[in-house]
Design a protein around this motif. Structure first.
Motif, PDB file in Angstrom:
ATOM      1  N   GLU A 250      71.445  24.943  69.227  1.00  0.00           N
ATOM      2  CA  GLU A 250      70.578  25.253  68.255  1.00  0.00           C
ATOM      3  C   GLU A 250      72.077  24.605  66.840  1.00  0.00           C
ATOM      4  OE1 GLU A 250      69.264  25.536  64.631  1.00  0.00           O
ATOM      5  OE2 GLU A 250      68.262  26.068  66.817  1.00  0.00           O
ATOM      6  N   SER A 251      72.193  23.977  65.820  1.00  0.00           N
ATOM      7  CA  SER A 251      73.099  23.385  64.673  1.00  0.00           C
ATOM      8  C   SER A 251      73.094  24.944  63.839  1.00  0.00           C
ATOM      9  CB  SER A 251      72.506  22.264  63.786  1.00  0.00           C
ATOM     10  OG  SER A 251      72.072  21.027  65.032  1.00  0.00           O
ATOM     11  N   VAL A 252      72.212  25.546  63.479  1.00  0.00           N
ATOM     12  CA  VAL A 252      72.138  26.706  62.697  1.00  0.00           C
ATOM     13  C   VAL A 252      73.024  27.430  63.480  1.00  0.00           C
ATOM     14  CG1 VAL A 252      71.030  28.485  61.500  1.00  0.00           C
ATOM     15  CG2 VAL A 252      70.009  26.524  61.392  1.00  0.00           C
ATOM     16  N   THR A 253      73.184  28.059  64.598  1.00  0.00           N
ATOM     17  CA  THR A 253      73.898  29.514  64.930  1.00  0.00           C
ATOM     18  C   THR A 253      75.174  28.322  65.489  1.00  0.00           C
ATOM     19  OG1 THR A 253      72.765  28.858  67.593  1.00  0.00           O
ATOM     20  CG2 THR A 253      72.157  30.209  64.395  1.00  0.00           C
ATOM     21  N   GLY A 254      74.901  27.342  66.074  1.00  0.00           N
ATOM     22  CA  GLY A 254      76.104  26.519  66.736  1.00  0.00           C
ATOM     23  C   GLY A 254      75.825  26.960  68.187  1.00  0.00           C
ATOM     24  N   ARG A 255      74.661  27.740  68.985  1.00  0.00           N
ATOM     25  CA  ARG A 255      74.529  28.234  69.665  1.00  0.00           C
ATOM     26  C   ARG A 255      74.017  27.105  71.064  1.00  0.00           C
ATOM     27  NH1 ARG A 255      71.537  33.619  69.974  1.00  0.00           N
ATOM     28  NH2 ARG A 255      69.719  32.601  70.103  1.00  0.00           N
ATOM     29  N   ASP A 256      74.150  27.174  72.507  1.00  0.00           N
ATOM     30  CA  ASP A 256      73.408  25.847  73.332  1.00  0.00           C
ATOM     31  C   ASP A 256      73.208  26.894  74.342  1.00  0.00           C
ATOM     32  OD1 ASP A 256      75.098  24.283  72.952  1.00  0.00           O
ATOM     33  OD2 ASP A 256      76.494  23.919  74.342  1.00  0.00           O
ATOM     34  N   GLY A 257      71.528  26.031  75.035  1.00  0.00           N
ATOM     35  CA  GLY A 257      70.744  26.798  74.994  1.00  0.00           C
ATOM     36  C   GLY A 257      70.906  26.550  77.205  1.00  0.00           C
ATOM     37  N   TYR A 258      70.228  27.311  77.663  1.00  0.00           N
ATOM     38  CA  TYR A 258      69.491  27.390  79.006  1.00  0.00           C
ATOM     39  C   TYR A 258      70.005  26.168  79.620  1.00  0.00           C
ATOM     40  CZ  TYR A 258      70.774  32.288  78.375  1.00  0.00           C
ATOM     41  OH  TYR A 258      71.291  33.458  78.918  1.00  0.00           O
TER      42      TYR A 258
END
Length: 133
Positions: free
Chosen positions: A63-71
């Motif tokens: 997710e570019s907005v939050t910088g989080r990667d998914g499972y």
């Protein structure tokens, strides 16, 4: 949707060649099997937007907005590629296991060539492929 696919690569596989040195000779054995990424070219109609569909899939892994990667179980999917015969019957079917997009190219917006279809390109990585028939 399947109708937005313009063309795709078939799965590609290679195996490492390993060397076993034995006295004055070399013997060979197979190393790891490597499935190469494939490229899919998509028509990008206004509705449904192929670019939007691929970007939604990409957002499951990052997710570019939050910088989080998914499972991994969110973004890896099994993909089926059907090769159709001249009357629309399935003549070949590939199943790509654990596929996910590794790159996306939204194409060029060019208004000088009126009427040309907008194309987008996605590159998929996958764990392995099975030729069903």
């Amino acid at each position: 949707p399947a109708f937005v696919i313009r063309k795709t690569d078939r799965p590609k596989v290679s195996s490492e060649r390993k060397v076993l040195d034995h006295i004055n000779i070399q013997r060979y054995y197979k190393g790891k099997t490597i499935w190469q990424p494939i490229t899919i070219e998509l028509y990008d109609p206004v509705v449904p937007s192929a670019a939007q569909s691929v970007m939604e899939w990409l957002r499951l892994s990052h997710e570019s907005v939050t910088g989080r990667d998914g499972y991994i179980d969110f973004y890896k999917k099994d993909i089926t590629i059907n090769v159709l015969g001249p009357v629309g019957d399935k003549v070949e079917e590939w199943k790509l296991v654990g596929a996910f997009p590794i790159s996306f190219d939204g194409g060029t917006l060019d208004w000088t060539n009126g009427g040309d279809a907008l194309l987008a390109t996605a590159t998929l990585s996958y764990d392995y492929a099975i030729l069903q028939f």
